[in-house]
Design an enzyme around this catalytic site. Structure first.
Site, PDB file in Angstrom:
ATOM      1  N   GLN A  45       0.871  -1.167   0.000  1.00  0.00           N
ATOM      2  CA  GLN A  45       0.000   0.000   0.000  1.00  0.00           C
ATOM      3  C   GLN A  45       0.905   1.214   0.000  1.00  0.00           C
ATOM      4  O   GLN A  45       2.056   1.112   0.415  1.00  0.00           O
ATOM      5  CB  GLN A  45      -0.824  -0.019   1.295  1.00  0.00           C
ATOM      6  N   THR A  69       0.258  -0.610   6.462  1.00  0.00           N
ATOM      7  CA  THR A  69      -0.966  -1.392   6.631  1.00  0.00           C
ATOM      8  C   THR A  69      -0.511  -2.845   6.538  1.00  0.00           C
ATOM      9  O   THR A  69       0.645  -3.112   6.225  1.00  0.00           O
ATOM     10  CB  THR A  69      -1.984  -1.166   5.494  1.00  0.00           C
ATOM     11  N   THR A  70      -1.433  -3.779   6.784  1.00  0.00           N
ATOM     12  CA  THR A  70      -1.068  -5.191   6.620  1.00  0.00           C
ATOM     13  C   THR A  70      -1.573  -5.711   5.272  1.00  0.00           C
ATOM     14  O   THR A  70      -1.752  -6.893   5.054  1.00  0.00           O
ATOM     15  CB  THR A  70      -1.556  -5.972   7.863  1.00  0.00           C
ATOM     16  N   HIS A  71      -1.800  -4.780   4.336  1.00  0.00           N
ATOM     17  CA  HIS A  71      -2.402  -5.130   3.051  1.00  0.00           C
ATOM     18  C   HIS A  71      -1.363  -5.598   2.038  1.00  0.00           C
ATOM     19  O   HIS A  71      -1.243  -5.013   0.960  1.00  0.00           O
ATOM     20  CB  HIS A  71      -3.184  -3.945   2.491  1.00  0.00           C
ATOM     21  N   LEU A  72      -0.626  -6.628   2.354  1.00  0.00           N
ATOM     22  CA  LEU A  72       0.230  -7.234   1.333  1.00  0.00           C
ATOM     23  C   LEU A  72      -0.663  -7.969   0.340  1.00  0.00           C
ATOM     24  O   LEU A  72      -1.607  -8.647   0.743  1.00  0.00           O
ATOM     25  CB  LEU A  72       1.217  -8.217   1.965  1.00  0.00           C
TER      26      LEU A  72
END
Lengths: 242, 591
Positions: free
Chosen positions: B346, B516-519
């Site tokens: 992100q 964010t943890t949006h890998l």
């Protein structure tokens, strides 16, 4: 499996750093695996002798945290808020040992973007740095330790740690400063259950209500100061034993 | 290695996608087992209100997350560098345990835009092929917004999502997001109430000509009973959401929406604290025969099954494919192979607003994880990128989730980091500052040299190679973040801030700094087996009885939070399995 080391597995596959229970592989079928009293509440830090620091280290850290967060007429400083007690108990526990972190080598120096790569645990970092700081003070200020030099000198020394100008043998001064600052703030602003933020002085200072869990009546009261004092996980200051 | 009795379906990981698939397939009569690396987690035992509000334990010491000692990744910015291990978490937070990231997320319930699913085609048609950077590898998804809309709806109704619809069946609705794709009906519950800072943001945005709307939230505005009969309670705005479990049953998670029903299904079993170490293939390499897992005593087990569903976190999906020999590992030099390509994250920016302490009291601790007012004017292709020289975008909003003081005590620039002046600045500014960690939630498009493979040096506790991340921010994303953060700062200024401190994302990509943890990506979906790992139904091109769920299937990451989309894709895949695959097991798409 070829590379399986049973002891390591036991140590790393089911970490619980805060609670007292140990997780084991289980089979769940038919109903939720819930039992009364099965939670893992945090363990309360009690005042008393140092768990990790030597008396000399304890004096140094109390002096350090009291300059990082100095007392003022309204709010105590880092020492009376219990920041050193907080740090001591953390260093004596899993945090101090880097438990749960990846500590396999090889250790190499990387870029800033690759994150911290030191083989030193926080406990080792403190032990080395505090000895070095006192040794520097004794050499520079006629045999006095950090805790015994003037406040203005203390501030100069902390400043020199922050910029890296004060060289320490075996530990990076900037890395130690960053760790110390982070831990001091954690102790100051964390729940009093961990030994810092005594009587919630830090929360009172800024108006943070702490572990209250319901602001339903306040969500649409805009630009109005929230009136209730803070509470912690173990209650309010007036409930605490003296 | 001991062999267990055969199951119809083995599911690796019991988070959002694992729970959705387990429930759907058990409901269809199949014998299902889910194997989860971490512990079983539940409200009463793991985060009851009596000790859930503990910033040090959950936020600072990462109580609910994977421990890097269990496994971690190595990281480098460029292919020329040596990768080094991530020793403690930073840029993203890998989940662990039943419920996965659904336990400790903020529950921001976004849908991707219709154009996002056909982004390559859309941008090429509007701006021409030369407008895109040469090494950008964005792709169409192989599925359209209209195809998965019913499944977005299904997930939102499972979760009780609180929001204001902006577009119902093509009709623009007042107060909602006018840019969103058409939805088949309104949100199941009305939007959450908003705190002072979000209300001011909405007013300022309206004055500047934008159309603000409440962020769609998985924190309940009111009590809700979902279609499975599971009940949730109203959010109390405690300010302990992201990084924490919810003690009120108010945040959508597998625990509060599916698991109480799933666990009662007699043909469903879960094993916790058991880590799958590889997917077993038969001699042809074209069929999965089950999985191997290891329990906490170090014992290895074989779980045979007809179908394998890989439902772990993005990057663990990719790792397990590589370690199991499914598909070909991506080689960026030759531009060949599919496992590990189009890996993304992100591009988050923000701006902090310092207001006059005598006039503003924001009570920043009164918040929920998905609270806030947002605008979508600068997301996707909602604005003309032609003169700007970049593609992509993001939503932006006053979406401050907390006032927890270890993390959230902003001070003006120039303030010392310690001492009396720092203490005074913290005291003065705490109540009168707005700070949204992900105020500008930007896209991260895919590139040829941003990818995953296996590290040649570092190993995990089981002796398996760590996954290696090679990732940097490209000019396109940096330009996008700078432009959007400027627009965002204008709104914060218009709210009445005395000082606005802009923080657009800058390079190089820093693995120690949380975004964010949006890998996303690494095992992407698509229409061509040469450039995608799974087909449009998330079925492996190489091993047709293996399905790979989750954000690992996103060909690039767009300007929204990913959970709504990955859950919608899970329902879409589930439907294909139930209606097509089970009748005739084999490839659902012939390429």
């Amino acid at each position: 499996m070829r590379n399986l080391h049973r002891r390591e597995l036991l140590a790393t596959s089911a970490f619980i750093l805060f609670g007292s229970t140990f997780a084991r592989a289980g089979i769940i079928q038919g109903s939720l695996p819930w039992a009364p009293g099965a939670g893992a509440p945090p363990i309360r830090v009690l005042p008393g002798p140092w768990h990790f620091f030597t008396p000399a280290e304890g004096r140094a850290v109390e002096a350090l945290v009291d300059r990082m967060i100095p007392p003022d007429p309204e709010t105590p400083g880092g020492r009376d808020a219990g920041c050193a007690v907080f740090i001591d108990r953390q260093l004596a526990g899993p945090y101090g040992r880097s438990e749960g972190l990846y500590v396999s080598g090889p250790f190499r120096t990387g870029t800033k973007q690759q994150g911290a790569q030191s083989p030193l645990t926080p406990a080792m970092q403190y032990r080395k740095a505090l000895a070095e700081i006192d040794a520097y003070c004794k050499a520079t200020y006629g045999g006095r330790t950090f805790a015994d030099v003037e406040d203005s000198e203390k501030d100069k020394i902390i400043g020199a740690l922050e910029t890296g100008e004060l060289k320490l043998s075996g530990v990076d001064p900037k890395v130690f400063f960053t760790t110390l600052l982070k831990n001091t703030r954690e102790g100051f602003f964390g729940d009093p259950i961990y030994g810092g933020n005594r009587d919630m002085v830090a929360w009172k200072m800024i108006g943070f209500p702490g572990a209250r869990y319901d602001y339903s009546d306040w969500i649409d009261r805009h630009n109005e100061r929230y009136p209730h004092p803070p509470i912690g996980i173990t209650g309010a200051p007036s409930w605490s034993p003296r | 290695m001991r062999k267990l009795p055969h199951k119809d379906v083995v599911i690796i990981g019991l988070g959002w996608t694992g729970s959705i698939m387990a429930h759907g397939l058990a409901d269809a009569g199949l014998d299902v087992i889910a194997i989860e690396r971490g512990p079983w987690r539940d409200t009463a035992t793991d985060y009851p209100p009596s000790y859930a509000p503990d910033e040090y334990r959950y936020r600072i010491q990462h109580e609910l997350f994977l421990r890097p000692a269990q496994t971690t990744f190595t990281f480098r910015n460029t292919m020329k560098q040596d990768a080094l291990p991530i020793r403690s978490w930073g840029a993203f937070m890998p989940p662990n345990g039943v419920g996965g990231g659904g336990v400790h997320w903020n529950a921001e319930m976004w849908r991707f835009a219709p154009t996002d699913f056909v982004i390559k085609t859309h941008l090429t048609e509007r701006y021409g092929e030369k407008f895109l950077p040469e090494d950008m590898t964005i792709q169409d998804w192989g599925v359209t917004y209209d195809e998965i809309e019913p499944y977005y709806d299904k997930f939102e109704y499972l979760c009780g999502t609180s929001g204001t619809a902006g577009n119902i069946k093509g009709q623009i609705m007042p107060g909602g997001n006018p840019f969103e794709g058409p939805r088949s009906r309104a949100y199941p519950t009305p939007a959450q109430k908003q705190p002072y800072n979000a209300t001011l943001f909405a007013k300022a945005a309206t004055d500047l000509g934008y159309k603000p709307f409440p962020q769609p939230s998985g924190n309940m505005s009111q009590a809700y009973t979902n279609p499975l009969g599971v009940e949730m309670g109203p959010c109390t705005f405690c300010g302990y959401c992201e990084w924490f479990g919810c003690g009120n049953y108010s945040k959508s998670s597998p625990q509060t929406t599916i698991l109480p029903v799933l666990v009662r299904q007699q043909n469903f079993t879960a094993r916790d604290n058991c880590e799958v170490t590889r997917i077993l293939l038969d001699a042809s390499g074209k069929r999965a025969t089950g999985v191997v897992f290891v329990d906490t005593s170090g014992e290895e087990w074989e779980q045979p099954a007809d179908m394998v569903l890989l439902c772990a976190y993005t990057i663990f999906n990719v790792q397990l494919l590589m370690l199991s020999g499914v598909g070909k590992i991506y080689d960026p030099v030759a531009d060949e192979g599919t496992i590990g390509r189009n890996f993304t994250h992100q591009t988050v920016g923000t701006a902090t607003g310092f207001f006059d302490p005598k006039k503003f009291i924001f009570n920043p601790f009164i918040a929920s994880g998905a609270i806030g007012m947002c605008i979508d004017e600068f997301n996707s292709d909602n604005f003309d990128h032609g003169p700007l020289g970049f593609v992509g975008g993001g939503y932006m909003g006053q979406v401050q989730t907390n006032g927890r003081p270890i993390e959230t005590t902003p001070v003006p620039p120039g303030t010392p980091t310690w001492g009396a002046k720092w203490k005074q600045a913290v005291k003065e500014n705490y109540q009168s500052t707005v700070y949204s960690g992900s105020g500008v939630h930007g896209s991260f498009y895919s590139y040829r040299d941003v990818y995953l493979d296996l590290d040649p040096v570092y190993k995990d506790r089981l002796g398996r190679p760590l996954l290696r991340i090679t990732m940097d921010l490209h000019d396109n994303e940096l330009k996008m973040s700078a432009y959007l953060t400027d627009k965002y700062a204008e709104i914060i200024k218009a709210m009445g801030a005395q000082m606005v401190v802009k923080k657009p994302r800058t390079g190089p990509y820093d693995v120690a700094e949380y975004q964010t943890t949006h890998l996303c990506g690494g095992a992407i979906m698509g229409t061509d087996p040469k450039t995608s790992a799974v087909n449009r139904y998330l079925q492996s091109w190489d091993v047709p009885n293996l399905f790979v769920l989750g954000a690992s299937s996103f060909p690039q990451n767009h300007g929204y939070n990913p959970t709504g989309t990955l859950a919608a894709l899970a329902y879409w895949s589930l439907e294909a399995i139930k209606t097509q695959y089970l009748k005739n097991p084999g490839p659902l798409v012939h390429a």
